[in-house]
Design a protein around this motif. Structure first.
Motif, PDB file in Angstrom:
ATOM      1  N   GLY A   1       0.797  -1.220   0.000  1.00 30.57           N
ATOM      2  CA  GLY A   1       0.000   0.000   0.000  1.00 30.57           C
ATOM      3  C   GLY A   1       0.830   1.270   0.000  1.00 30.57           C
ATOM      4  O   GLY A   1       0.401   2.294  -0.541  1.00 30.57           O
ATOM      5  N   LEU A   2       2.031   1.214   0.587  1.00 36.69           N
ATOM      6  CA  LEU A   2       2.845   2.424   0.711  1.00 36.69           C
ATOM      7  C   LEU A   2       3.796   2.669  -0.455  1.00 36.69           C
ATOM      8  O   LEU A   2       4.081   3.826  -0.779  1.00 36.69           O
ATOM      9  CB  LEU A   2       3.651   2.373   2.018  1.00 36.69           C
ATOM     10  CG  LEU A   2       2.874   2.496   3.309  1.00 36.69           C
ATOM     11  CD1 LEU A   2       3.820   2.360   4.503  1.00 36.69           C
ATOM     12  CD2 LEU A   2       2.141   3.818   3.372  1.00 36.69           C
ATOM     13  N   ARG A   3       4.306   1.634  -1.072  1.00 38.97           N
ATOM     14  CA  ARG A   3       5.322   1.828  -2.124  1.00 38.97           C
ATOM     15  C   ARG A   3       4.862   2.681  -3.300  1.00 38.97           C
ATOM     16  O   ARG A   3       5.666   3.453  -3.816  1.00 38.97           O
ATOM     17  CB  ARG A   3       5.843   0.477  -2.617  1.00 38.97           C
ATOM     18  CG  ARG A   3       6.959  -0.030  -1.760  1.00 38.97           C
ATOM     19  CD  ARG A   3       7.703  -1.147  -2.413  1.00 38.97           C
ATOM     20  NE  ARG A   3       8.741  -1.658  -1.532  1.00 38.97           N
ATOM     21  CZ  ARG A   3       9.381  -2.783  -1.759  1.00 38.97           C
ATOM     22  NH1 ARG A   3       9.079  -3.515  -2.818  1.00 38.97           N
ATOM     23  NH2 ARG A   3      10.314  -3.171  -0.927  1.00 38.97           N
ATOM     24  N   PRO A   4       3.622   2.586  -3.747  1.00 35.34           N
ATOM     25  CA  PRO A   4       3.236   3.462  -4.861  1.00 35.34           C
ATOM     26  C   PRO A   4       3.188   4.950  -4.473  1.00 35.34           C
ATOM     27  O   PRO A   4       3.256   5.805  -5.349  1.00 35.34           O
ATOM     28  CB  PRO A   4       1.825   2.984  -5.232  1.00 35.34           C
ATOM     29  CG  PRO A   4       1.710   1.620  -4.672  1.00 35.34           C
ATOM     30  CD  PRO A   4       2.598   1.582  -3.471  1.00 35.34           C
ATOM     31  N   HIS A   5       3.103   5.249  -3.182  1.00 33.99           N
ATOM     32  CA  HIS A   5       2.914   6.630  -2.751  1.00 33.99           C
ATOM     33  C   HIS A   5       4.154   7.258  -2.125  1.00 33.99           C
ATOM     34  O   HIS A   5       4.231   8.474  -2.018  1.00 33.99           O
ATOM     35  CB  HIS A   5       1.761   6.715  -1.749  1.00 33.99           C
ATOM     36  CG  HIS A   5       0.504   6.101  -2.271  1.00 33.99           C
ATOM     37  ND1 HIS A   5      -0.235   6.659  -3.282  1.00 33.99           N
ATOM     38  CD2 HIS A   5      -0.124   4.950  -1.931  1.00 33.99           C
ATOM     39  CE1 HIS A   5      -1.275   5.893  -3.545  1.00 33.99           C
ATOM     40  NE2 HIS A   5      -1.233   4.843  -2.728  1.00 33.99           N
ATOM     41  N   LEU A   6       5.091   6.447  -1.670  1.00 35.95           N
ATOM     42  CA  LEU A   6       6.267   6.950  -0.963  1.00 35.95           C
ATOM     43  C   LEU A   6       7.545   6.417  -1.599  1.00 35.95           C
ATOM     44  O   LEU A   6       7.525   5.475  -2.388  1.00 35.95           O
ATOM     45  CB  LEU A   6       6.229   6.506   0.510  1.00 35.95           C
ATOM     46  CG  LEU A   6       5.066   7.007   1.358  1.00 35.95           C
ATOM     47  CD1 LEU A   6       5.089   6.334   2.724  1.00 35.95           C
ATOM     48  CD2 LEU A   6       5.136   8.510   1.508  1.00 35.95           C
ATOM     49  N   ASP A   7       8.650   7.013  -1.209  1.00 32.63           N
ATOM     50  CA  ASP A   7       9.970   6.508  -1.579  1.00 32.63           C
ATOM     51  C   ASP A   7      10.103   5.074  -1.057  1.00 32.63           C
ATOM     52  O   ASP A   7       9.549   4.729  -0.020  1.00 32.63           O
ATOM     53  CB  ASP A   7      11.024   7.420  -0.937  1.00 32.63           C
ATOM     54  CG  ASP A   7      12.429   6.970  -1.207  1.00 32.63           C
ATOM     55  OD1 ASP A   7      13.127   6.633  -0.229  1.00 32.63           O
ATOM     56  OD2 ASP A   7      12.830   6.949  -2.386  1.00 32.63           O
ATOM     57  N   ARG A   8      10.845   4.253  -1.781  1.00 32.45           N
ATOM     58  CA  ARG A   8      10.955   2.834  -1.403  1.00 32.45           C
ATOM     59  C   ARG A   8      11.527   2.649   0.005  1.00 32.45           C
ATOM     60  O   ARG A   8      11.027   1.832   0.780  1.00 32.45           O
ATOM     61  CB  ARG A   8      11.812   2.093  -2.422  1.00 32.45           C
ATOM     62  CG  ARG A   8      11.913   0.634  -2.108  1.00 32.45           C
ATOM     63  CD  ARG A   8      12.689  -0.124  -3.145  1.00 32.45           C
ATOM     64  NE  ARG A   8      12.769  -1.510  -2.738  1.00 32.45           N
ATOM     65  CZ  ARG A   8      13.088  -2.483  -3.527  1.00 32.45           C
ATOM     66  NH1 ARG A   8      13.357  -2.250  -4.786  1.00 32.45           N
ATOM     67  NH2 ARG A   8      13.147  -3.705  -3.072  1.00 32.45           N
ATOM     68  N   LEU A   9      12.559   3.393   0.340  1.00 30.44           N
ATOM     69  CA  LEU A   9      13.167   3.261   1.669  1.00 30.44           C
ATOM     70  C   LEU A   9      12.195   3.670   2.765  1.00 30.44           C
ATOM     71  O   LEU A   9      12.082   3.006   3.794  1.00 30.44           O
ATOM     72  CB  LEU A   9      14.452   4.091   1.752  1.00 30.44           C
ATOM     73  CG  LEU A   9      15.236   4.013   3.051  1.00 30.44           C
ATOM     74  CD1 LEU A   9      15.664   2.582   3.355  1.00 30.44           C
ATOM     75  CD2 LEU A   9      16.438   4.932   3.000  1.00 30.44           C
ATOM     76  N   VAL A  10      11.453   4.743   2.559  1.00 30.21           N
ATOM     77  CA  VAL A  10      10.467   5.197   3.543  1.00 30.21           C
ATOM     78  C   VAL A  10       9.352   4.160   3.685  1.00 30.21           C
ATOM     79  O   VAL A  10       8.945   3.808   4.795  1.00 30.21           O
ATOM     80  CB  VAL A  10       9.875   6.567   3.142  1.00 30.21           C
ATOM     81  CG1 VAL A  10       8.744   6.969   4.071  1.00 30.21           C
ATOM     82  CG2 VAL A  10      10.961   7.622   3.130  1.00 30.21           C
ATOM     83  N   ALA A  11       8.853   3.654   2.563  1.00 25.65           N
ATOM     84  CA  ALA A  11       7.780   2.657   2.593  1.00 25.65           C
ATOM     85  C   ALA A  11       8.224   1.386   3.306  1.00 25.65           C
ATOM     86  O   ALA A  11       7.475   0.827   4.116  1.00 25.65           O
ATOM     87  CB  ALA A  11       7.319   2.338   1.170  1.00 25.65           C
ATOM     88  N   ASP A  12       9.422   0.931   3.001  1.00 25.70           N
ATOM     89  CA  ASP A  12       9.929  -0.288   3.646  1.00 25.70           C
ATOM     90  C   ASP A  12      10.106  -0.095   5.144  1.00 25.70           C
ATOM     91  O   ASP A  12       9.747  -0.964   5.941  1.00 25.70           O
ATOM     92  CB  ASP A  12      11.241  -0.719   3.012  1.00 25.70           C
ATOM     93  CG  ASP A  12      11.082  -1.254   1.601  1.00 25.70           C
ATOM     94  OD1 ASP A  12       9.924  -1.371   1.133  1.00 25.70           O
ATOM     95  OD2 ASP A  12      12.104  -1.548   0.961  1.00 25.70           O
TER      96      ASP A  12
END
Length: 120
Positions: free
Chosen positions: A73-84
């Motif tokens: 849910g987060l990867r499409p909206h945030l930077d990959r490092l932040v989402a992870d």
């Protein structure tokens, strides 16, 4: 297990995640490599202090599911490092809640010892 102890472990895990995020963002790394060490830290803590296999298994399953759903849910909206980083933080939170509830339920059941008293 007490809620205070779970909160302290959660704070430790989130501190490790925050430090890892800071270091990885400074060096320009876009992948999150500390999911394994955080899981190992939780596993070692749980098995050393609270060897409840059922509770640990339930917490593991919940953590994997919550982490997977959150990162998707987060990867499409945030930077990959932040989402992870956020997905691991949320997964740790849910895992510790499930582990605490499950270990308290199991500890509350208890068994009778030879003297007619309840023990774990």
């Amino acid at each position: 297990m007490s809620w205070g102890e779970a909160a302290r472990m959660l704070a430790r895990c989130w501190a490790v995640l925050g430090l890892a995020y800071a270091v990885l963002s400074v060096v320009g790394e876009s992948t999150f490599a500390l999911f394994g060490p955080v899981v190992m830290m939780l596993t070692q803590w749980a098995m050393a202090r609270h060897p409840h296999w059922v509770a640990a298994g339930m917490a593991t399953v919940v953590g994997i599911v919550v982490g997977g759903v959150t990162v998707d849910g987060l990867r499409p909206h945030l930077d990959r490092l932040v989402a992870d980083t956020l997905s691991v933080a949320v997964a740790v939170l849910f895992s510790l809640v499930v582990f605490t509830l499950a270990s308290r339920t199991r500890a509350g059941a208890g068994r009778r010892n030879g003297m007619g008293r309840w023990s774990e």
